[in-house]
Write an enzyme that holds these catalytic residues in place. Structure first.
Site, short mmCIF file in Angstrom:
data_model
loop_
_atom_site.label_atom_id
_atom_site.label_comp_id
_atom_site.label_asym_id
_atom_site.label_seq_id
_atom_site.Cartn_x
_atom_site.Cartn_y
_atom_site.Cartn_z
N HIS A 1 -24.95 26.68 78.14
CA HIS A 1 -23.96 25.62 78.02
C HIS A 1 -22.93 26.07 76.99
O HIS A 1 -23.22 26.15 75.80
CB HIS A 1 -24.62 24.31 77.57
CG HIS A 1 -25.55 23.73 78.59
ND1 HIS A 1 -26.63 22.94 78.27
CD2 HIS A 1 -25.56 23.84 79.95
CE1 HIS A 1 -27.26 22.58 79.37
NE2 HIS A 1 -26.63 23.12 80.41
N GLU B 1 -22.08 24.44 73.41
CA GLU B 1 -23.14 24.29 72.41
C GLU B 1 -23.17 25.55 71.54
O GLU B 1 -24.08 26.36 71.60
CB GLU B 1 -24.47 24.04 73.11
CG GLU B 1 -24.45 22.74 73.91
CD GLU B 1 -25.65 22.54 74.81
OE1 GLU B 1 -26.52 23.44 74.85
OE2 GLU B 1 -25.73 21.50 75.48
N HIS C 1 -30.12 25.79 72.69
CA HIS C 1 -29.16 24.77 73.12
C HIS C 1 -28.68 23.94 71.93
O HIS C 1 -29.16 24.10 70.81
CB HIS C 1 -29.81 23.82 74.15
CG HIS C 1 -29.99 24.42 75.50
ND1 HIS C 1 -29.22 24.06 76.58
CD2 HIS C 1 -30.84 25.37 75.95
CE1 HIS C 1 -29.59 24.75 77.65
NE2 HIS C 1 -30.58 25.55 77.29
N GLU D 1 -33.49 22.75 71.01
CA GLU D 1 -32.34 21.86 70.86
C GLU D 1 -31.98 21.74 69.38
O GLU D 1 -32.82 21.38 68.56
CB GLU D 1 -32.67 20.48 71.43
CG GLU D 1 -32.99 20.46 72.91
CD GLU D 1 -31.76 20.50 73.78
OE1 GLU D 1 -30.64 20.50 73.21
OE2 GLU D 1 -31.90 20.52 75.01
#
Length: 774
Positions: free
Chosen positions: A326, A329, A422, A494
């Site tokens: 992504h 990010e 991420h 994350e």
């Protein structure tokens, strides 16, 4: 910094090389009067070699290694942009304390020709209008509208070739005034919730502060609000982010960003320094994994110390890490940089890790998205982290080659850990998403690494925010696909865009150094996880069991139920205990673009046709037997004498009785239960009875025809199949318990179907279910 870019710009004034080549090619075949000069440099190919006399007798050059090429001069490959994108000439550097429906082609420098001038021109030195710009790497501001003297409404460009995914922002502001309060409002954000509502601030960078005071990015802004916009486009609602700012200097150039930017050029500069380092380059090999849609290099790093013997080299386990699938990010790249800084260092722990592991690292999976300033998608207009199962190699090359690389790696050695880095926009702290293991031998083992990491970084990493539930909408993610390929410890890491709520970092925004330190903690935790002394591992398993007991009690108390955990733990479904991994829009994913749907259907049909293709008959004997069988079937149907019918009468009576009894049983079962296995059992017995009937008829026919003169019975075809030998259809897996009718009279007993009872959850997910094939 980009000699390749300068060379291409100089060549823009010359005729297109391909057109020039075709013109000369046609000359050769007589379409033009001029003769073709075979020695023309335009005809030379880097893949062809000529002899010493430069005669046209070419031979292919030996293939080069797949290498992310950094020349001895230290030049970088210039980023390639979609041809629709205008790009400013100047390079953007920071210090560290749409047109068309889908992607068509790319070019270094993006759109050719003179780019559009700014819509606003200053009328003089007293004009205090701000000048906005974002036509540089990772920038994505679409327009800025001045609605008051010091107030501006900003609209972000959606991800290229999509109409959504607005979260990341990165733009430049010039002609600033000191001691004036400006208000910026981004008007087209799409997420209903944001960390800006709980204290998160945008990032600002002042070039004068960087040059004079060596101050880089810092959190700035006041009166920060995040709220729903009153307007929408009829399909989705928009949300606004607004803040006020006072610039530190007059006539300054400032930048604003959602998070600390990390561009494709930043990565290339870092990898260039590694390639030029005489020590690091010995144990870190740079390769080209593939080229992106735009032609940018997707780099693959293999990091390990040379082994004394081939046997020791083969015994090493592998660790696979990746980031920036992504593109918006960027916190993932800073964690990756911290990991690489440590693993490439001369630290004793780093040397030990290189001795016992082979690290496969893909530091930027989606370079195209990073270059153009996308938040979530590639130039295919889709979220790559939902397409790891794709068969479209040309449309999703980055993840297709990553999955293929890991598949080959699994054939060579065990992959101990897979982790994809991420960023998260709705939760604070750093945490992992994993996958529950149904194998009781390794029960809770997938939670040990996250728990160890939380102990090594207690002020940044939150184990309670981790989740191990595999949702259907996440089946195409990297962690789930790699887990199903056989990697037990498969994770998505994350990292928040905001900060920590833990320990000494409580209520503090994360800095670049905080994120880089987590890369070190990943290495430190790997050593704990693989320690030959299993004391820490055993303690973590015991702690996890206790934590899970508390969680189960909590869940059942909320439902007003009681549970006895002294019995078998296999009765408890961990997936039912945990909530979903909601909290971001990561579950929202479009299907394939329209122009790719037909391609997928065609590929699937080809794969299915290959699987269903029957093996042809190979011998003449088999063909003759099949012909004889087909020839005798009509004769068999027409020839029956009375004695055979008399002999078959009891059997036919049994069959009739069976069908009558079966019909009565089916009707009663349907009244009592909508979905019953009685039909399945009855149907199976019926099929078995039909098989027995056919066998009896065949025997009687052979007995009858054997009396005829000159008749030679044929041998049954070896390996052949017919309808009488087919097995009963497989049963469905969607039953919660088994039901078996009592044996019927006058029916030959058949082997009964056995279904293991399923406890507390559906049989399709139950490891104890044994119906059919999985």
């Amino acid at each position: 910094m980009f000699p390749a870019l300068e060379t291409e710009r100089k060549q823009e004034t010359l005729p297109d090389p391909y057109e020039d080549f075709m013109y000369r090619h046609l000359q050769y075949y007589g379409y033009f009067k001029d003769s073709l000069m075979l020695s023309s440099p335009l005809l030379r190919s880097r893949q062809l070699l000529f002899d010493e006399l430069d005669q046209v007798n070419p031979r292919l050059r030996e293939p080069r290694e797949l290498f992310a090429f950094f020349s001895s001069k230290g030049t970088l490959q210039a980023p390639r942009w979609p041809i629709e994108c205008e790009v400013i000439k100047e390079s953007i550097h920071h210090i560290v304390p749409t047109e068309g429906s889908y992607f068509t082609s790319s070019r270094v420098g993006g759109k050719r020709g003179i780019i559009k001038e700014l819509a606003v021109t200053l009328e003089g030195p007293e004009d205090d209008t701000l000048l906005f710009e974002s036509r540089f790497e990772s920038g994505n501001l679409q327009k800025a509208v001045q609605v008051d003297t010091y107030e501006y409404e900003l609209t972000l460009r959606t991800d290229l070739y999509t109409n959504k995914h607005t979260q990341w922002f990165y733009f430049r502001v010039q002609n600033t005034r000191k001691d004036v309060t400006y208000r910026f409002t981004i008007v087209n954000l799409l997420k209903p919730k944001s960390l800006y509502t709980v204290g998160m601030k945008p990032l600002m960078y002042s070039q004068l502060d960087a040059n004079i005071y060596n101050i880089g990015w810092r959190r700035e802004g006041n009166e920060i609000k995040y709220y729903k916009n009153n307007t929408d486009n009829g399909q989705q609602s928009f949300y606004c982010l607004t803040w006020t700012i006072q610039f530190p200097h007059d006539q300054d150039t400032c930048f604003f960003a959602h998070f600390y930017p990390y561009t494709y050029t930043d990565l290339q500069c870092y990898l260039l320094s590694v390639a030029k380092n005489p020590i690091q380059s010995q144990f870190c090999k740079l390769r080209t994994l593939c080229r992106s849609l735009a032609g940018n290099t997707v780099y693959l790093l293999t990091i390990t110390n040379p082994s004394p013997t081939p046997h020791e080299a083969a015994a090493k386990k592998a660790v696979v890490l990746s980031a920036r699938v992504h593109p918006g990010e960027s916190n993932a790249s800073w964690i990756m940089k911290g990991f690489l800084d440590f693993i490439l260092s001369n630290s004793p722990d780093a040397q030990l890790l290189r001795d016992i592991f082979v690290f496969k690292v893909v530091p930027m999976l989606n370079p195209d998205g990073v270059i153009v300033g996308n938040y979530r998608c590639s130039l295919a207009g889709r979220d790559l982290n939902r397409h790891y199962k794709t068969i479209l190699k040309e449309s999703f090359p980055c993840i297709w080659h990553t999955r293929n690389m890991i598949k080959r790696l699994l054939e060579e050695r065990e992959v101990l850990l897979y982790c994809d880095f991420h960023g998260h926009s709705r939760k604070n702290n750093i945490f992992l998403y994993g996958c529950n293991n149904n194998d009781r031998k390794y029960w809770l083992h997938e939670r040990v690494f996250p728990l160890m990491l939380s102990k090594n970084a207690p002020d940044k990493f939150s184990f309670h925010s981790c989740n191990f539930k595999v949702q259907k909408c996440k089946e195409g993610t990297g962690r789930v696909v790699m887990w199903r390929m056989g990697i037990l410890n498969s994770y998505t890491m994350e990292s928040t865009f905001s900060g920590s709520t833990l320990g000494s970092k409580r209520n503090i925004h994360f800095t670049i150094e905080d994120l880089k330190s987590l890369g070190y903690h990943v290495c430190d935790t790997l050593l704990d996880f693989c320690d030959p002394d299993k004391t820490k591992f055993t303690q973590c398993l015991a702690e996890l069991k206790e934590l899970l007991q508390q969680e189960i009690h909590k869940k059942f108390n909320e439902r007003g139920e009681e549970v006895n955990l002294e019995g078998s733990w296999s009765d408890i479904s961990l997936s039912d205990i945990e909530s979903s991994t909601s909290g971001s829009d990561s579950s929202l994913s479009d299907g394939l673009p329209v122009h790719l749907l037909n391609i997928v259907d065609e590929l699937n049909q080809k794969m299915m046709s290959k699987k269903k293709k029957k093996k042809p008959l190979q011998t003449r004997k088999q063909r003759n037997e099949l012909h004889q069988k087909n020839k005798l079937m009509p004769e068999f149907k027409l020839t029956e004498d009375a004695s055979d019918r008399a002999e078959l009468a009891p059997t036919l009576q049994k069959q009739s009785t069976f069908y009558k009894t079966l019909e009565n049983f089916r009707s009663s079962a349907m009244k009592n239960e909508k979905l019953s296995l009685s039909e399945l059992n009855g149907g199976e017995r019926s099929t078995s009875m039909d098989s027995k009937m056919t066998l009896i008829l065949r025997k009687n026919k052979e007995k009858m025809q054997s009396k005829r003169p000159g008749f030679t019975p044929s041998c049954p075809q070896r390996g052949s199949t017919d309808s009488s030998q087919e097995s009963a259809p497989e049963s469905s897996q969607n039953f919660l318990c088994s039901f078996r009718p009592a044996p019927l009279e006058n029916v030959v007993e058949q082997p009964e179907l056995t279904i293991s009872p399923c406890k507390l959850h559906c049989a399709s997910r139950c490891p104890q279910a044994s119906v059919g094939q999985r």
